[in-house]
Design a protein around this motif. Structure first.
Motif, PDB file in Angstrom:
ATOM      1  N   LEU A   1     -12.777  36.189  83.550  1.00 19.20           N
ATOM      2  CA  LEU A   1     -13.133  37.595  83.808  1.00 19.20           C
ATOM      3  C   LEU A   1     -11.926  38.401  84.277  1.00 19.20           C
ATOM      4  O   LEU A   1     -12.066  39.448  84.916  1.00 19.20           O
ATOM      5  N   GLN A   2     -10.728  37.936  83.926  1.00 20.24           N
ATOM      6  CA  GLN A   2      -9.499  38.650  84.261  1.00 20.24           C
ATOM      7  C   GLN A   2      -9.026  39.477  83.074  1.00 20.24           C
ATOM      8  O   GLN A   2      -9.157  39.068  81.915  1.00 20.24           O
ATOM      9  N   GLU A   3      -8.472  40.647  83.394  1.00 24.50           N
ATOM     10  CA  GLU A   3      -7.947  41.511  82.326  1.00 24.50           C
ATOM     11  C   GLU A   3      -6.712  40.883  81.691  1.00 24.50           C
ATOM     12  O   GLU A   3      -5.836  40.354  82.381  1.00 24.50           O
ATOM     13  N   VAL A   4      -6.661  40.961  80.347  1.00 25.11           N
ATOM     14  CA  VAL A   4      -5.554  40.385  79.589  1.00 25.11           C
ATOM     15  C   VAL A   4      -4.635  41.462  79.033  1.00 25.11           C
ATOM     16  O   VAL A   4      -3.410  41.332  79.063  1.00 25.11           O
ATOM     17  N   LYS A   5      -5.246  42.560  78.553  1.00 22.83           N
ATOM     18  CA  LYS A   5      -4.445  43.543  77.823  1.00 22.83           C
ATOM     19  C   LYS A   5      -5.211  44.851  77.712  1.00 22.83           C
ATOM     20  O   LYS A   5      -6.440  44.858  77.728  1.00 22.83           O
ATOM     21  N   ARG A   6      -4.474  45.959  77.591  1.00 19.52           N
ATOM     22  CA  ARG A   6      -5.077  47.258  77.304  1.00 19.52           C
ATOM     23  C   ARG A   6      -4.424  47.842  76.062  1.00 19.52           C
ATOM     24  O   ARG A   6      -3.190  47.898  75.955  1.00 19.52           O
ATOM     25  N   LEU A   7      -5.263  48.292  75.147  1.00 16.67           N
ATOM     26  CA  LEU A   7      -4.790  48.917  73.914  1.00 16.67           C
ATOM     27  C   LEU A   7      -5.187  50.384  73.950  1.00 16.67           C
ATOM     28  O   LEU A   7      -6.383  50.703  73.922  1.00 16.67           O
ATOM     29  N   PRO A   8      -4.248  51.314  74.026  1.00 14.83           N
ATOM     30  CA  PRO A   8      -4.592  52.743  74.078  1.00 14.83           C
ATOM     31  C   PRO A   8      -5.396  53.160  72.849  1.00 14.83           C
ATOM     32  O   PRO A   8      -5.066  52.796  71.714  1.00 14.83           O
ATOM     33  N   MET A   9      -6.479  53.921  73.076  1.00 22.20           N
ATOM     34  CA  MET A   9      -7.336  54.417  72.007  1.00 22.20           C
ATOM     35  C   MET A   9      -7.806  55.824  72.367  1.00 22.20           C
ATOM     36  O   MET A   9      -7.768  56.226  73.533  1.00 22.20           O
ATOM     37  N   VAL A  10      -8.266  56.551  71.351  1.00 24.41           N
ATOM     38  CA  VAL A  10      -8.758  57.912  71.548  1.00 24.41           C
ATOM     39  C   VAL A  10     -10.279  57.882  71.601  1.00 24.41           C
ATOM     40  O   VAL A  10     -10.947  57.849  70.586  1.00 24.41           O
ATOM     41  N   LYS A  11     -10.807  57.848  72.804  1.00 22.37           N
ATOM     42  CA  LYS A  11     -12.238  57.755  73.068  1.00 22.37           C
ATOM     43  C   LYS A  11     -12.892  56.683  72.186  1.00 22.37           C
ATOM     44  O   LYS A  11     -13.741  56.974  71.339  1.00 22.37           O
ATOM     45  N   PRO A  12     -12.545  55.428  72.389  1.00 24.21           N
ATOM     46  CA  PRO A  12     -13.171  54.359  71.598  1.00 24.21           C
ATOM     47  C   PRO A  12     -14.624  54.188  72.011  1.00 24.21           C
ATOM     48  O   PRO A  12     -14.933  54.114  73.202  1.00 24.21           O
ATOM     49  N   SER A  13     -15.501  54.124  71.046  1.00 21.21           N
ATOM     50  CA  SER A  13     -16.911  53.886  71.355  1.00 21.21           C
ATOM     51  C   SER A  13     -17.222  52.430  71.051  1.00 21.21           C
ATOM     52  O   SER A  13     -17.001  51.553  71.883  1.00 21.21           O
ATOM     53  N   GLY A  14     -17.707  52.128  69.858  1.00 20.68           N
ATOM     54  CA  GLY A  14     -18.067  50.764  69.525  1.00 20.68           C
ATOM     55  C   GLY A  14     -16.919  49.965  68.950  1.00 20.68           C
ATOM     56  O   GLY A  14     -15.991  50.510  68.348  1.00 20.68           O
ATOM     57  N   LYS A  15     -17.010  48.645  69.143  1.00 20.95           N
ATOM     58  CA  LYS A  15     -16.078  47.685  68.554  1.00 20.95           C
ATOM     59  C   LYS A  15     -16.922  46.627  67.859  1.00 20.95           C
ATOM     60  O   LYS A  15     -17.892  46.135  68.446  1.00 20.95           O
ATOM     61  N   TYR A  16     -16.576  46.263  66.650  1.00 21.47           N
ATOM     62  CA  TYR A  16     -17.450  45.427  65.830  1.00 21.47           C
ATOM     63  C   TYR A  16     -16.635  44.294  65.226  1.00 21.47           C
ATOM     64  O   TYR A  16     -15.711  44.523  64.453  1.00 21.47           O
ATOM     65  N   ASN A  17     -16.990  43.057  65.587  1.00 20.14           N
ATOM     66  CA  ASN A  17     -16.283  41.884  65.114  1.00 20.14           C
ATOM     67  C   ASN A  17     -16.912  41.381  63.820  1.00 20.14           C
ATOM     68  O   ASN A  17     -18.135  41.213  63.729  1.00 20.14           O
ATOM     69  N   VAL A  18     -16.083  41.139  62.819  1.00 22.05           N
ATOM     70  CA  VAL A  18     -16.576  40.765  61.488  1.00 22.05           C
ATOM     71  C   VAL A  18     -17.460  39.520  61.559  1.00 22.05           C
ATOM     72  O   VAL A  18     -18.605  39.524  61.082  1.00 22.05           O
ATOM     73  N   HIS A  19     -16.961  38.442  62.143  1.00 14.88           N
ATOM     74  CA  HIS A  19     -17.716  37.182  62.172  1.00 14.88           C
ATOM     75  C   HIS A  19     -19.033  37.344  62.900  1.00 14.88           C
ATOM     76  O   HIS A  19     -20.092  36.899  62.419  1.00 14.88           O
ATOM     77  N   ASN A  20     -19.008  37.957  64.067  1.00 16.54           N
ATOM     78  CA  ASN A  20     -20.240  38.093  64.845  1.00 16.54           C
ATOM     79  C   ASN A  20     -21.293  38.902  64.106  1.00 16.54           C
ATOM     80  O   ASN A  20     -22.498  38.609  64.204  1.00 16.54           O
ATOM     81  N   LYS A  21     -20.854  39.896  63.370  1.00 14.70           N
ATOM     82  CA  LYS A  21     -21.809  40.754  62.672  1.00 14.70           C
ATOM     83  C   LYS A  21     -22.385  40.082  61.430  1.00 14.70           C
ATOM     84  O   LYS A  21     -23.596  40.156  61.180  1.00 14.70           O
ATOM     85  N   ILE A  22     -21.562  39.439  60.642  1.00 20.70           N
ATOM     86  CA  ILE A  22     -22.080  38.890  59.384  1.00 20.70           C
ATOM     87  C   ILE A  22     -22.836  37.572  59.608  1.00 20.70           C
ATOM     88  O   ILE A  22     -23.607  37.153  58.748  1.00 20.70           O
ATOM     89  N   THR A  23     -22.619  36.932  60.771  1.00 21.29           N
ATOM     90  CA  THR A  23     -23.387  35.720  61.091  1.00 21.29           C
ATOM     91  C   THR A  23     -24.586  36.037  61.982  1.00 21.29           C
ATOM     92  O   THR A  23     -25.311  35.136  62.382  1.00 21.29           O
ATOM     93  N   PHE A  24     -24.772  37.301  62.319  1.00 17.13           N
ATOM     94  CA  PHE A  24     -25.928  37.746  63.122  1.00 17.13           C
ATOM     95  C   PHE A  24     -25.957  37.011  64.459  1.00 17.13           C
ATOM     96  O   PHE A  24     -26.989  36.457  64.860  1.00 17.13           O
ATOM     97  N   SER A  25     -24.834  37.040  65.148  1.00 17.49           N
ATOM     98  CA  SER A  25     -24.762  36.445  66.477  1.00 17.49           C
ATOM     99  C   SER A  25     -25.883  37.006  67.353  1.00 17.49           C
ATOM    100  O   SER A  25     -26.163  38.213  67.349  1.00 17.49           O
ATOM    101  N   ALA A  26     -26.524  36.116  68.115  1.00 20.32           N
ATOM    102  CA  ALA A  26     -27.609  36.546  69.002  1.00 20.32           C
ATOM    103  C   ALA A  26     -27.113  37.435  70.122  1.00 20.32           C
ATOM    104  O   ALA A  26     -27.907  38.137  70.763  1.00 20.32           O
ATOM    105  N   GLY A  27     -25.793  37.433  70.362  1.00 18.08           N
ATOM    106  CA  GLY A  27     -25.242  38.196  71.473  1.00 18.08           C
ATOM    107  C   GLY A  27     -24.876  39.617  71.150  1.00 18.08           C
ATOM    108  O   GLY A  27     -24.379  40.336  72.030  1.00 18.08           O
ATOM    109  N   THR A  28     -25.090  40.046  69.898  1.00 19.69           N
ATOM    110  CA  THR A  28     -24.718  41.410  69.528  1.00 19.69           C
ATOM    111  C   THR A  28     -25.848  42.063  68.761  1.00 19.69           C
ATOM    112  O   THR A  28     -26.754  41.386  68.254  1.00 19.69           O
ATOM    113  N   SER A  29     -25.835  43.367  68.667  1.00 16.52           N
ATOM    114  CA  SER A  29     -26.876  44.081  67.943  1.00 16.52           C
ATOM    115  C   SER A  29     -26.644  43.935  66.440  1.00 16.52           C
ATOM    116  O   SER A  29     -25.531  43.736  65.983  1.00 16.52           O
ATOM    117  N   HIS A  30     -27.715  44.070  65.691  1.00 14.05           N
ATOM    118  CA  HIS A  30     -27.640  43.906  64.248  1.00 14.05           C
ATOM    119  C   HIS A  30     -27.911  45.206  63.516  1.00 14.05           C
ATOM    120  O   HIS A  30     -27.965  45.246  62.325  1.00 14.05           O
TER     121      HIS A  30
END
Length: 511
Positions: free
Chosen positions: A482-511
């Motif tokens: 639970l420690q911070e590793v890195k910060r990537l500057p973004m312009v008001k980032p909302s959602g982030k979507y991981n390819v593997h988690n989405k196409i395998t319908f991971s139970a931990g993310t919305s579909h």
């Protein structure tokens, strides 16, 4: 429309009071930058009678004065007089001189393919194609494509105005489709990081869903009241379905969802108490239903994308599906509870205790003590409800420091992450143990600034948090320490979507 969303939002908030209550001038001064000069939508939704049927009289005036929960709609009560608010509300309920025609031919006329795009035979980068993230940056209408191993931005592409709803990936993870509030659908090749093309599938749209076979993309529309189905290969229009209840009442589509095992799209209707299931497979399973649903509408087997209707006890516009897509949990944004609908038999089978405006669309599931449980945040109350997916009873209500919008987890982590999106503690991110259901740590990535929307990499090693600000960032945490590793500057980032988690319908993310 190319206005910067932050500039327009500031105009919405800072525009000064007018001396005369002239509705056209009021709208142009305060609302046009967000909702379009023609009232047909922009950063905000269309403001016409068809979209405001459930906000009449004092209800709409209250929204103008006080803003709207779970949206970016600001309050204007300190800028407009009560008289001006009443005049503006009445104006918004006046029909447009004419409703724009947005049929198959009109949609096709908007299709633009990238003449410079050539499909490569293999990925043109060295990153793991299954561990890419697509980050939606709403601050200046771009997506960033992030290498999930190195946590580095590989490419940044401009999108249509105000991307809304989660991007959807083709089943092989190669292509991503994003949709804007004003109905534009954009296709991007993640192998070459190039836009393939775009098409405007509606005038005011809600979200998109991908078919299991990757051939079809469904677009849910508020205006016109249709479901548009696109062929994913060339973005051509396969079907435009008018949406109306059994009694003929036209309805907006709150959202469309994919139900892969059923080879169907499931539609939440905004204005009638029905669920629609639209089939795209070779053999729609009407023969397996308790009733012959072909008698309830134009559902002949020879019709493309046949429809099955399920009657509900009340209108539901926020859904969550069991992992096998046999059950759908539904709730109304105006209600205090929810329903469980069995999609096999087509009936409500249970009532849910869900006070505080649950946000089922952000629900997640996991295994706890040999039983599947589901958790959902609430948009109005500072609680997370944990539901037993067998008995449909509340296992526990977890108190938080304020109402939240998103929950996320991963099969390889013992924690779920919950933001506090609304209120004075919007900078809080709770980390909750999935077994004890206790908060084990409360993070404040940037005190006083909104922290929201966690997504994990494909292995569950990293948790990415959005600093939801114009000068924001994607903050990478080690999911174990639970420690911070890195910060990537973004312009008001909302959602982030991981390819593997989405196409395998991971139970931990919305579909």
């Amino acid at each position: 429309m190319t206005r910067n969303i932050v500039f327009t939002s500031l105009l919405c908030v800072l525009a000064g009071p007018l001396q005369a209550a002239e509705p056209e001038v009021l709208f142009a001064t305060h609302y046009a930058v967000c909702h379009g000069d023609d009232r047909l939508g922009g950063a905000g939704p269309a403001l016409i009678p068809e979209a405001l049927s459930r906000l009449r009289g004092e209800k709409l005036q209250a929204v103008i004065a006080e803003g709207r929960a779970a949206t970016q709609m600001p309050a204007f009560g300190d800028q407009l007089s009560a008289e001006d608010i009443a005049v503006l509300a009445a104006y918004l309920h006046q029909p447009l001189p004419e409703i724009p025609l947005w049929d198959k031919a009109k949609i096709e006329s908007t299709r633009v393919l990238n003449a410079d795009y050539t499909a490569p035979d293999a990925p043109q980068h060295g990153a793991d194609p299954m561990n890419l993230f697509v980050v939606v940056e709403t601050g200046d209408h771009h997506i960033s494509i992030l290498d999930g191993d190195r946590m580095e931005v590989m490419a940044r592409l401009e999108t249509p105005l105000a991307v809304h709803g989660g991007p959807k990936f083709s089943p092989d993870g190669r292509f991503v489709f994003v949709m804007s509030r004003d109905g534009w659908v954009q296709k991007v090749d993640l192998w070459s990081m190039q836009e393939v093309g775009r098409i405007r599938a509606g005038v005011n749209s809600r979200n998109i869903a991908m078919s299991q076979d990757g051939k079809w993309l469904a677009v849910a529309n508020y205006l016109p009241m249709t479901l548009t189905i696109l062929a994913t290969g060339d973005l051509s229009v396969a079907e435009v379905k008018d949406i109306a209840g059994k009694d003929g009442t036209a309805s907006r589509v709150s959202a469309v969802y994919q139900a892969p095992p059923r080879e169907s799209f499931v539609l939440a209707l905004k204005d009638v108490p029905e669920i629609w299931e639209v089939f795209y497979g070779e053999n729609p399973p009407f023969h397996g239903f308790v009733h012959d649903y072909r008698d309830e509408g134009p559902l002949g087997y020879d019709e493309p994308f046949p429809v099955r209707r399920i009657t509900l006890k009340e209108i539901l516009d926020d859904f969550f599906f069991s992992q096998d897509y046999e059950y759908v949990m539904g709730a109304s944004r105006d209600g205090e509870g929810g329903q469980v609908v069995d999609l096999v038999i087509g009936h409500t089978i249970a009532e849910l205790e869900l006070p505080g405006m649950p946000h089922l669309g952000s629900g997640i599931t996991w295994e706890r003590g040999g039983q599947t449980v589901m958790a959902t945040p609430h948009l109005r109350d500072g609680v997370i409800s944990v539901i037993d997916m067998k008995t449909w009873e509340t296992v526990k209500t977890i108190g938080t420091e304020g109402p939240g919008f998103f929950l996320r987890s991963h099969e390889e982590t013992p924690y779920l992450w919950a933001d506090v999106f609304f209120g004075p503690n919007r900078d809080v991110m709770h980390v909750i143990d999935k077994e004890s259901l206790e908060i084990v740590k409360t993070l404040r990535p940037a005190p006083g600034r909104t922290a929201a929307h966690v997504e994990f990499d494909r292995y569950g090693r990293y948790a990415l948090v959005s600093l939801w600000e114009q000068d924001g960032a994607v903050i990478v945490y080690d999911a174990a320490t639970l420690q911070e590793v890195k910060r990537l500057p973004m312009v008001k980032p909302s959602g982030k979507y991981n390819v593997h988690n989405k196409i395998t319908f991971s139970a931990g993310t919305s579909h």
